[in-house]
Write a protein that holds these residues in place. Structure first.
Motif, PDB file in Angstrom:
ATOM      1  N   GLY A 140     -11.083 -36.704  40.057  1.00  0.00           N
ATOM      2  CA  GLY A 140     -11.162 -35.268  39.820  1.00  0.00           C
ATOM      3  C   GLY A 140      -9.856 -34.714  39.282  1.00  0.00           C
ATOM      4  O   GLY A 140      -8.809 -35.357  39.325  1.00  0.00           O
ATOM      5  N   SER A 141      -9.932 -33.519  38.758  1.00  0.00           N
ATOM      6  CA  SER A 141      -8.721 -32.835  38.305  1.00  0.00           C
ATOM      7  C   SER A 141      -8.892 -31.345  38.576  1.00  0.00           C
ATOM      8  O   SER A 141     -10.005 -30.844  38.733  1.00  0.00           O
ATOM      9  N   SER A 142      -7.786 -30.655  38.623  1.00  0.00           N
ATOM     10  CA  SER A 142      -7.835 -29.227  38.895  1.00  0.00           C
ATOM     11  C   SER A 142      -6.630 -28.565  38.260  1.00  0.00           C
ATOM     12  O   SER A 142      -5.532 -29.124  38.281  1.00  0.00           O
ATOM     13  N   SER A 143      -6.836 -27.383  37.695  1.00  0.00           N
ATOM     14  CA  SER A 143      -5.705 -26.650  37.129  1.00  0.00           C
ATOM     15  C   SER A 143      -4.845 -26.045  38.241  1.00  0.00           C
ATOM     16  O   SER A 143      -3.680 -25.760  38.035  1.00  0.00           O
ATOM     17  N   VAL A 144      -5.450 -25.871  39.407  1.00  0.00           N
ATOM     18  CA  VAL A 144      -4.707 -25.394  40.573  1.00  0.00           C
ATOM     19  C   VAL A 144      -5.011 -26.350  41.728  1.00  0.00           C
ATOM     20  O   VAL A 144      -5.942 -26.143  42.499  1.00  0.00           O
ATOM     21  N   PRO A 145      -4.232 -27.445  41.843  1.00  0.00           N
ATOM     22  CA  PRO A 145      -4.517 -28.439  42.885  1.00  0.00           C
ATOM     23  C   PRO A 145      -4.384 -27.841  44.289  1.00  0.00           C
ATOM     24  O   PRO A 145      -3.553 -26.972  44.528  1.00  0.00           O
ATOM     25  N   ARG A 146      -5.244 -28.330  45.174  1.00  0.00           N
ATOM     26  CA  ARG A 146      -5.199 -27.913  46.582  1.00  0.00           C
ATOM     27  C   ARG A 146      -4.844 -29.120  47.428  1.00  0.00           C
ATOM     28  O   ARG A 146      -5.147 -30.249  47.075  1.00  0.00           O
ATOM     29  N   ARG A 147      -4.268 -28.860  48.559  1.00  0.00           N
ATOM     30  CA  ARG A 147      -3.944 -29.934  49.503  1.00  0.00           C
ATOM     31  C   ARG A 147      -5.050 -30.038  50.551  1.00  0.00           C
ATOM     32  O   ARG A 147      -5.729 -29.068  50.857  1.00  0.00           O
ATOM     33  N   VAL A 148      -5.190 -31.228  51.079  1.00  0.00           N
ATOM     34  CA  VAL A 148      -6.109 -31.449  52.183  1.00  0.00           C
ATOM     35  C   VAL A 148      -5.580 -30.653  53.374  1.00  0.00           C
ATOM     36  O   VAL A 148      -4.372 -30.660  53.640  1.00  0.00           O
ATOM     37  N   PRO A 149      -6.455 -29.930  54.107  1.00  0.00           N
ATOM     38  CA  PRO A 149      -5.972 -29.198  55.292  1.00  0.00           C
ATOM     39  C   PRO A 149      -5.246 -30.137  56.251  1.00  0.00           C
ATOM     40  O   PRO A 149      -5.705 -31.232  56.545  1.00  0.00           O
ATOM     41  N   GLY A 150      -4.087 -29.715  56.678  1.00  0.00           N
ATOM     42  CA  GLY A 150      -3.300 -30.537  57.589  1.00  0.00           C
ATOM     43  C   GLY A 150      -2.412 -31.541  56.859  1.00  0.00           C
ATOM     44  O   GLY A 150      -1.631 -32.244  57.483  1.00  0.00           O
ATOM     45  N   LEU A 171      -4.512 -53.735  35.689  1.00  0.00           N
ATOM     46  CA  LEU A 171      -3.704 -53.872  36.896  1.00  0.00           C
ATOM     47  C   LEU A 171      -4.249 -52.995  38.007  1.00  0.00           C
ATOM     48  O   LEU A 171      -4.862 -51.959  37.749  1.00  0.00           O
ATOM     49  N   ARG A 172      -4.016 -53.381  39.235  1.00  0.00           N
ATOM     50  CA  ARG A 172      -4.344 -52.550  40.393  1.00  0.00           C
ATOM     51  C   ARG A 172      -3.060 -51.833  40.804  1.00  0.00           C
ATOM     52  O   ARG A 172      -2.013 -52.449  40.933  1.00  0.00           O
ATOM     53  N   VAL A 173      -3.155 -50.516  40.975  1.00  0.00           N
ATOM     54  CA  VAL A 173      -1.999 -49.700  41.329  1.00  0.00           C
ATOM     55  C   VAL A 173      -2.316 -48.954  42.619  1.00  0.00           C
ATOM     56  O   VAL A 173      -3.368 -48.317  42.735  1.00  0.00           O
ATOM     57  N   GLY A 174      -1.394 -49.027  43.560  1.00  0.00           N
ATOM     58  CA  GLY A 174      -1.571 -48.304  44.814  1.00  0.00           C
ATOM     59  C   GLY A 174      -1.175 -46.847  44.664  1.00  0.00           C
ATOM     60  O   GLY A 174      -0.345 -46.495  43.818  1.00  0.00           O
ATOM     61  N   TYR A 175      -1.790 -45.976  45.460  1.00  0.00           N
ATOM     62  CA  TYR A 175      -1.454 -44.550  45.421  1.00  0.00           C
ATOM     63  C   TYR A 175      -1.533 -43.956  46.815  1.00  0.00           C
ATOM     64  O   TYR A 175      -2.153 -44.507  47.727  1.00  0.00           O
ATOM     65  N   GLY A 176      -0.872 -42.826  46.970  1.00  0.00           N
ATOM     66  CA  GLY A 176      -0.956 -42.009  48.171  1.00  0.00           C
ATOM     67  C   GLY A 176      -1.026 -40.559  47.727  1.00  0.00           C
ATOM     68  O   GLY A 176      -0.323 -40.164  46.792  1.00  0.00           O
ATOM     69  N   THR A 177      -1.885 -39.772  48.343  1.00  0.00           N
ATOM     70  CA  THR A 177      -2.042 -38.373  47.920  1.00  0.00           C
ATOM     71  C   THR A 177      -2.470 -37.498  49.092  1.00  0.00           C
ATOM     72  O   THR A 177      -3.058 -37.985  50.062  1.00  0.00           O
ATOM     73  N   THR A 178      -2.156 -36.219  48.961  1.00  0.00           N
ATOM     74  CA  THR A 178      -2.661 -35.211  49.898  1.00  0.00           C
ATOM     75  C   THR A 178      -3.522 -34.195  49.163  1.00  0.00           C
ATOM     76  O   THR A 178      -3.904 -33.180  49.739  1.00  0.00           O
TER      77      THR A 178
END
Length: 154
Positions: free
Chosen positions: A122-132, A108-115
């Protein structure tokens, strides 16, 4: 040990050496089903019984599945996969049924939205947000088990 450790190592080492993969699985045209290809599922040392596969559909300039098509493999763990293909790989949307067990999966194709700053893969143990906090949107393919065995061992 061969199937779980040595076989994957050999495949990783051979990489894109298509001739070596053809040799390992002993690929050849099927004598019993015209248009199909027969193979030894675990290579030359483990199984004397040959199985067969075929792809019906569109292909690219290198002969790989591309566009709409159906893959069929008659081994117990083989599958019938009907759907879209890109560079020889299935991409959502598709439907897959395991030949022996009858388990069914849907791509299936699933839509997403993220900052989040890291990419979708990618993955991160401490996620960061995009500046702004700028939102990114997209669609990704996922495979969902919908009937039969749910491949809990994976």
């Amino acid at each position: 040990v061969f199937i779980t450790q040595i076989h994957p190592c050999c495949i990783n080492c051979l990489g894109s050496a298509f001739w070596a993969l053809r040799w390992f699985w002993r690929l050849r045209p099927s004598c019993t089903r015209p248009g199909w290809t027969s193979y030894l599922p675990n290579g030359p040392c483990c199984t004397p019984r040959r199985h067969r596969f075929v792809y019906d559909g569109e292909v690219d300039s290198r002969g790989r599945p591309e566009g709409r098509g159906t893959w069929r493999d008659d081994s117990y763990h083989g599958e019938v996969l009907e759907g879209d293909w890109r560079h020889g790989q299935p991409v959502a949307p598709f439907v897959s049924r395991v030949f022996g067990s009858g388990a069914i999966s849907l791509g299936l194709r699933v839509g997403y939205g993220t900052t989040r700053a890291e990419g979708v893969s990618g993955s991160s143990s401490v996620p960061r947000r995009v500046p702004g906090g700028q939102m990114r949107f997209g669609a990704i393919g996922v495979e969902c088990s919908v009937a039969g065995g749910f491949l809990a061992h994976l």
